[in-house]
Design an enzyme around this catalytic site. Sequence first.
Site, short mmCIF file in Angstrom:
data_model
loop_
_atom_site.label_atom_id
_atom_site.label_comp_id
_atom_site.label_asym_id
_atom_site.label_seq_id
_atom_site.Cartn_x
_atom_site.Cartn_y
_atom_site.Cartn_z
CE LYS A 227 52.66 55.28 41.95
NZ LYS A 227 53.25 56.63 41.60
NE ARG B 142 57.81 53.50 45.89
CZ ARG B 142 56.33 54.48 46.20
NH1 ARG B 142 55.49 53.09 45.98
NH2 ARG B 142 56.93 55.39 45.90
NE ARG C 167 50.88 64.45 45.64
CZ ARG C 167 51.37 63.01 45.54
NH1 ARG C 167 50.65 62.24 45.38
NH2 ARG C 167 53.08 63.22 46.03
NE ARG D 114 53.59 62.23 49.41
CZ ARG D 114 53.25 61.45 48.62
NH1 ARG D 114 52.03 61.15 48.35
NH2 ARG D 114 53.93 60.72 48.10
NE ARG E 185 58.25 61.13 46.53
CZ ARG E 185 56.93 61.53 45.92
NH1 ARG E 185 57.11 63.29 46.18
NH2 ARG E 185 55.45 61.15 45.66
P1 AP5 Z 1 48.24 60.61 42.80
O1 AP5 Z 1 47.64 60.83 42.06
O2 AP5 Z 1 48.41 61.95 43.99
O3 AP5 Z 1 49.90 60.28 41.76
P2 AP5 Z 1 50.60 59.19 42.47
O4 AP5 Z 1 51.12 59.01 41.50
O5 AP5 Z 1 49.07 58.20 43.51
O6 AP5 Z 1 51.63 59.66 43.17
P3 AP5 Z 1 52.94 59.62 45.09
O7 AP5 Z 1 53.66 60.38 44.14
O8 AP5 Z 1 51.36 59.25 45.68
O9 AP5 Z 1 53.41 58.12 44.65
P4 AP5 Z 1 54.95 57.88 45.38
O10 AP5 Z 1 54.61 56.74 44.23
O11 AP5 Z 1 55.89 58.86 44.77
O12 AP5 Z 1 54.57 58.18 46.94
P5 AP5 Z 1 54.18 57.27 47.69
O13 AP5 Z 1 52.77 57.97 48.44
O14 AP5 Z 1 53.87 55.98 47.11
O15 AP5 Z 1 48.49 62.55 41.44
C1 AP5 Z 1 49.28 63.59 41.73
C2 AP5 Z 1 49.08 64.72 41.45
O16 AP5 Z 1 48.49 64.88 40.19
C3 AP5 Z 1 47.40 65.48 42.13
O17 AP5 Z 1 47.29 66.86 42.73
C4 AP5 Z 1 46.47 64.71 41.14
O18 AP5 Z 1 45.45 65.62 41.55
C5 AP5 Z 1 47.02 64.75 39.76
N1 AP5 Z 1 46.69 64.21 38.78
C6 AP5 Z 1 46.55 63.05 38.96
N2 AP5 Z 1 45.52 62.83 37.48
C7 AP5 Z 1 46.52 63.32 36.63
C8 AP5 Z 1 46.07 63.52 35.76
N3 AP5 Z 1 45.83 63.22 34.71
N4 AP5 Z 1 45.73 65.55 35.04
C9 AP5 Z 1 46.39 66.57 36.11
N5 AP5 Z 1 46.48 65.58 37.34
C10 AP5 Z 1 46.61 65.08 37.81
O19 AP5 Z 1 54.94 56.31 48.43
C11 AP5 Z 1 55.61 57.60 49.67
C12 AP5 Z 1 57.03 56.86 50.27
O20 AP5 Z 1 56.57 56.00 50.91
C13 AP5 Z 1 58.56 56.40 48.99
O21 AP5 Z 1 59.00 57.36 48.25
C14 AP5 Z 1 58.94 56.16 50.02
O22 AP5 Z 1 60.11 56.07 51.19
C15 AP5 Z 1 57.85 54.82 50.82
N6 AP5 Z 1 57.32 53.61 49.83
C16 AP5 Z 1 56.21 53.20 49.58
N7 AP5 Z 1 55.68 52.89 49.16
C17 AP5 Z 1 57.29 51.66 49.12
C18 AP5 Z 1 57.08 50.41 49.08
N8 AP5 Z 1 56.82 49.00 48.42
N9 AP5 Z 1 58.43 50.02 49.13
C19 AP5 Z 1 59.57 51.14 49.63
N10 AP5 Z 1 59.00 52.44 50.25
C20 AP5 Z 1 57.71 52.30 50.39
#
Ligand code: AP5
Length: 222
Positions: A13, A88, A127, A160, A171
């Site tokens: 994402k 979410r 990552r 992270r 997660r």
């Molecule tokens: P990346 O693009 O970083 O993936 P992502 O989908 O953004 O993953 P996240 O782990 O950041 O998402 P998340 O939803 O768990 O965490 P968030 O920060 O929102 O890519 C991942 C890896 O793969 C990278 O190394 C990249 O280079 C690689 N990659 C990407 N595309 C690729 C491809 N096509 N091929 C190969 N490799 C690839 O949330 C964290 C925490 O915050 C949550 O757990 C929760 O505690 C809290 N939180 C956040 N939002 C909310 C909400 N709305 N409500 C409640 N709690 C929340």
Amino acid sequence: MNIVLLGPPGAGKGTQAKKLFAEFAIPHISTGDILRAAVQQGTELGRKAQPLMSAGKLLPDDIMIGIIEERLKQPDCSNGFVLDGFPRTIPQAEALDKMLRKNKCEIDRVISLEVPEEVLVERLSSRRICPKDGAVYHVLQNPPVRAGFCDQCSTGLIQRDDDKEDKVRERLRVYAASTEPLKAFYRKKGLLTEINGVGSPEGIHVEIRRAVDPASGQSART
Ligand code: AP5
């Protein structure tokens, strides 16, 4: 153009939101990045968020809805936005609809990136992020030029806390229970496009562009 990116942890994402920002000049709003910045700054929000984030749990809906409501009022959102990590839960999605209706706008498209679980676990354990500018690397597929250091600012890269395998599994469990039902919610509204999130980031961006910008061709599976 108002876009929501859905998908499990590691689906890409953040990677795709940055590409949409570069192409359409609409802000990338990542609730994860907002919360990590609050943790780093030691604010009250950060103190509440830290234990929940490192346990792989969600923050309460009211806190997250308040954050997004404030963020969407900023002038840079007047031409659209890419939401990454929000909504979410169903209550968050309902609150988002209500906020947008109040401002006489709506979501144009919801993209769900589909990636198998074992690929997600591999991606997240490989990552590394820059704690200073948020740049994201993959140790094998998208490594920095100098191992362990950010290409843009030379800061040491970190893993992270919630990218350790046991936290990733939690997660993914939370995603399946709380976030996956959003796909049915948006499908019913005719807004959902599911896109295969395995492949080159550039190829996936082309698919997303087709889905969000009808002028550039047919959309993917809707
Ligand atoms: P990346 O693009 O970083 O993936 P992502 O989908 O953004 O993953 P996240 O782990 O950041 O998402 P998340 O939803 O768990 O965490 P968030 O920060 O929102 O890519 C991942 C890896 O793969 C990278 O190394 C990249 O280079 C690689 N990659 C990407 N595309 C690729 C491809 N096509 N091929 C190969 N490799 C690839 O949330 C964290 C925490 O915050 C949550 O757990 C929760 O505690 C809290 N939180 C956040 N939002 C909310 C909400 N709305 N409500 C409640 N709690 C929340």
